[in-house]
Design a protein around this motif. Structure first.
Motif, mmCIF file in Angstrom:
data_model
loop_
_atom_site.group_PDB
_atom_site.id
_atom_site.type_symbol
_atom_site.label_atom_id
_atom_site.label_comp_id
_atom_site.label_asym_id
_atom_site.label_seq_id
_atom_site.Cartn_x
_atom_site.Cartn_y
_atom_site.Cartn_z
ATOM 1 N N ARG A 16 0.818 -1.210 0.000
ATOM 2 C CA ARG A 16 0.000 0.000 0.000
ATOM 3 C C ARG A 16 0.857 1.268 0.000
ATOM 4 N NH1 ARG A 16 -4.053 -0.249 4.807
ATOM 5 N NH2 ARG A 16 -2.182 -0.929 5.859
ATOM 6 N N ALA A 17 0.283 2.330 -0.509
ATOM 7 C CA ALA A 17 0.948 3.628 -0.504
ATOM 8 C C ALA A 17 1.132 4.100 0.931
ATOM 9 C CB ALA A 17 0.111 4.639 -1.276
ATOM 10 N N ILE A 18 2.149 4.925 1.121
ATOM 11 C CA ILE A 18 2.355 5.578 2.408
ATOM 12 C C ILE A 18 1.845 7.006 2.247
ATOM 13 C CG2 ILE A 18 4.034 6.382 4.114
ATOM 14 C CD1 ILE A 18 5.848 4.066 3.216
ATOM 15 N N LYS A 19 0.925 7.405 3.125
ATOM 16 C CA LYS A 19 0.325 8.730 3.026
ATOM 17 C C LYS A 19 0.494 9.492 4.330
ATOM 18 C CE LYS A 19 -3.100 7.180 -0.266
ATOM 19 N NZ LYS A 19 -4.512 7.067 -0.581
ATOM 20 N N PHE A 20 0.630 10.792 4.177
ATOM 21 C CA PHE A 20 0.620 11.694 5.324
ATOM 22 C C PHE A 20 -0.684 12.477 5.250
ATOM 23 C CE2 PHE A 20 1.244 15.733 7.411
ATOM 24 C CZ PHE A 20 1.891 15.382 8.578
ATOM 25 N N ILE A 21 -1.476 12.422 6.302
ATOM 26 C CA ILE A 21 -2.743 13.149 6.351
ATOM 27 C C ILE A 21 -2.630 14.175 7.473
ATOM 28 C CG2 ILE A 21 -5.242 13.003 6.618
ATOM 29 C CD1 ILE A 21 -4.964 10.024 5.753
ATOM 30 N N GLY A 22 -2.562 15.424 7.085
ATOM 31 C CA GLY A 22 -2.495 16.497 8.073
ATOM 32 C C GLY A 22 -3.885 16.789 8.623
ATOM 33 N N ASP A 23 -3.932 17.567 9.669
ATOM 34 C CA ASP A 23 -5.226 17.980 10.209
ATOM 35 C C ASP A 23 -5.777 19.177 9.439
ATOM 36 O OD1 ASP A 23 -5.289 15.993 12.183
ATOM 37 O OD2 ASP A 23 -4.119 17.229 13.557
ATOM 38 N N PHE A 24 -4.881 20.121 9.093
ATOM 39 C CA PHE A 24 -5.310 21.353 8.435
ATOM 40 C C PHE A 24 -4.278 21.784 7.396
ATOM 41 C CE2 PHE A 24 -6.210 21.590 13.039
ATOM 42 C CZ PHE A 24 -7.575 21.410 12.997
ATOM 43 N N ARG A 25 -4.776 22.483 6.369
ATOM 44 C CA ARG A 25 -3.896 23.147 5.401
ATOM 45 C C ARG A 25 -4.496 24.533 5.153
ATOM 46 N NH1 ARG A 25 -2.982 19.841 0.368
ATOM 47 N NH2 ARG A 25 -5.209 20.126 0.127
ATOM 48 N N TYR A 26 -3.636 25.532 5.095
ATOM 49 C CA TYR A 26 -4.084 26.888 4.824
ATOM 50 C C TYR A 26 -2.919 27.698 4.283
ATOM 51 C CZ TYR A 26 -2.102 27.485 9.515
ATOM 52 O OH TYR A 26 -1.272 27.470 10.611
ATOM 53 N N ILE A 27 -3.244 28.907 3.843
ATOM 54 C CA ILE A 27 -2.225 29.815 3.331
ATOM 55 C C ILE A 27 -2.105 30.977 4.310
ATOM 56 C CG2 ILE A 27 -1.560 31.360 1.444
ATOM 57 C CD1 ILE A 27 -3.147 29.458 -0.416
ATOM 58 N N GLU A 28 -0.871 31.235 4.715
ATOM 59 C CA GLU A 28 -0.572 32.320 5.650
ATOM 60 C C GLU A 28 0.566 33.148 5.062
ATOM 61 O OE1 GLU A 28 -0.156 32.200 10.324
ATOM 62 O OE2 GLU A 28 1.675 31.447 9.364
ATOM 63 N N ASN A 29 0.295 34.415 4.805
ATOM 64 C CA ASN A 29 1.308 35.309 4.204
ATOM 65 C C ASN A 29 1.890 34.739 2.918
ATOM 66 O OD1 ASN A 29 1.044 37.156 6.370
ATOM 67 N ND2 ASN A 29 2.460 35.937 7.595
ATOM 68 N N GLY A 30 1.033 34.121 2.092
ATOM 69 C CA GLY A 30 1.461 33.574 0.813
ATOM 70 C C GLY A 30 2.147 32.224 0.884
ATOM 71 N N ARG A 31 2.259 31.655 2.053
ATOM 72 C CA ARG A 31 2.958 30.371 2.241
ATOM 73 C C ARG A 31 1.961 29.294 2.651
ATOM 74 N NH1 ARG A 31 7.988 28.325 2.871
ATOM 75 N NH2 ARG A 31 8.346 26.897 4.586
ATOM 76 N N VAL A 32 2.117 28.107 2.054
ATOM 77 C CA VAL A 32 1.256 26.972 2.404
ATOM 78 C C VAL A 32 1.744 26.368 3.719
ATOM 79 C CG1 VAL A 32 0.398 24.703 1.712
ATOM 80 C CG2 VAL A 32 0.756 26.481 -0.019
ATOM 81 N N ILE A 33 0.789 26.191 4.637
ATOM 82 C CA ILE A 33 1.073 25.619 5.952
ATOM 83 C C ILE A 33 0.228 24.353 6.107
ATOM 84 C CG2 ILE A 33 1.034 26.002 8.455
ATOM 85 C CD1 ILE A 33 2.759 28.070 6.948
ATOM 86 N N VAL A 34 0.843 23.280 6.564
ATOM 87 C CA VAL A 34 0.120 22.069 6.943
ATOM 88 C C VAL A 34 0.349 21.886 8.434
ATOM 89 C CG1 VAL A 34 0.001 19.555 6.730
ATOM 90 C CG2 VAL A 34 0.277 20.962 4.694
ATOM 91 N N GLU A 35 -0.748 21.728 9.168
ATOM 92 C CA GLU A 35 -0.671 21.551 10.623
ATOM 93 C C GLU A 35 -1.169 20.171 11.005
ATOM 94 O OE1 GLU A 35 -2.333 24.138 13.563
ATOM 95 O OE2 GLU A 35 -1.672 25.923 12.484
ATOM 96 N N ASP A 36 -0.551 19.626 12.033
ATOM 97 C CA ASP A 36 -1.014 18.371 12.606
ATOM 98 C C ASP A 36 -0.988 18.512 14.118
ATOM 99 O OD1 ASP A 36 -1.450 15.466 11.277
ATOM 100 O OD2 ASP A 36 -0.847 15.305 13.362
ATOM 101 N N SER A 37 -2.111 18.261 14.754
ATOM 102 C CA SER A 37 -2.218 18.329 16.214
ATOM 103 C C SER A 37 -1.928 16.943 16.774
ATOM 104 C CB SER A 37 -3.626 18.761 16.628
ATOM 105 O OG SER A 37 -3.921 20.018 16.088
#
Length: 96
Positions: free
Chosen positions: A48-69
């Protein structure tokens, strides 16, 4: 109507929604999926594929941010986080 894995994650979502409403962040998404390694065949076995699933993704000051709690940073999570950072160097990974 959204169900979260933890109170910490739900509280962070509430914060991010407020930031989005006041225009501090844009394009808030839940559960972004990143493939770290595709699925493949090894003989007759499919790996099976290995996947990373973040909690959130958004753009802040033009930069993509992925957050995981994370409450507990497991070995599997730490390895996936390293793979994510290696593959997606243009995306900032924030672990809260």
């Amino acid at each position: 109507g959204v169900v979260f894995d933890s109170k910490k994650e739900a509280a962070r979502y509430a914060e991010l929604k407020l930031l989005a409403q006041c225009g501090s962040i844009d394009a808030l998404e839940l559960q972004p999926v990143y493939e770290l390694q595709p699925a493949f065949k090894c003989g007759k076995t499919t790996i099976r594929a290995i996947k990373f699933i973040g909690d959130f993704r958004y753009i802040e000051n033009g930069r993509v941010i992925v957050e995981d709690s994370k409450g507990i940073r497991t070995q599997a999570f730490l390895i996936k986080a390293k793979m994510f950072q290696y593959i997606h160097r243009d995306i900032e990974l924030r672990i809260t």
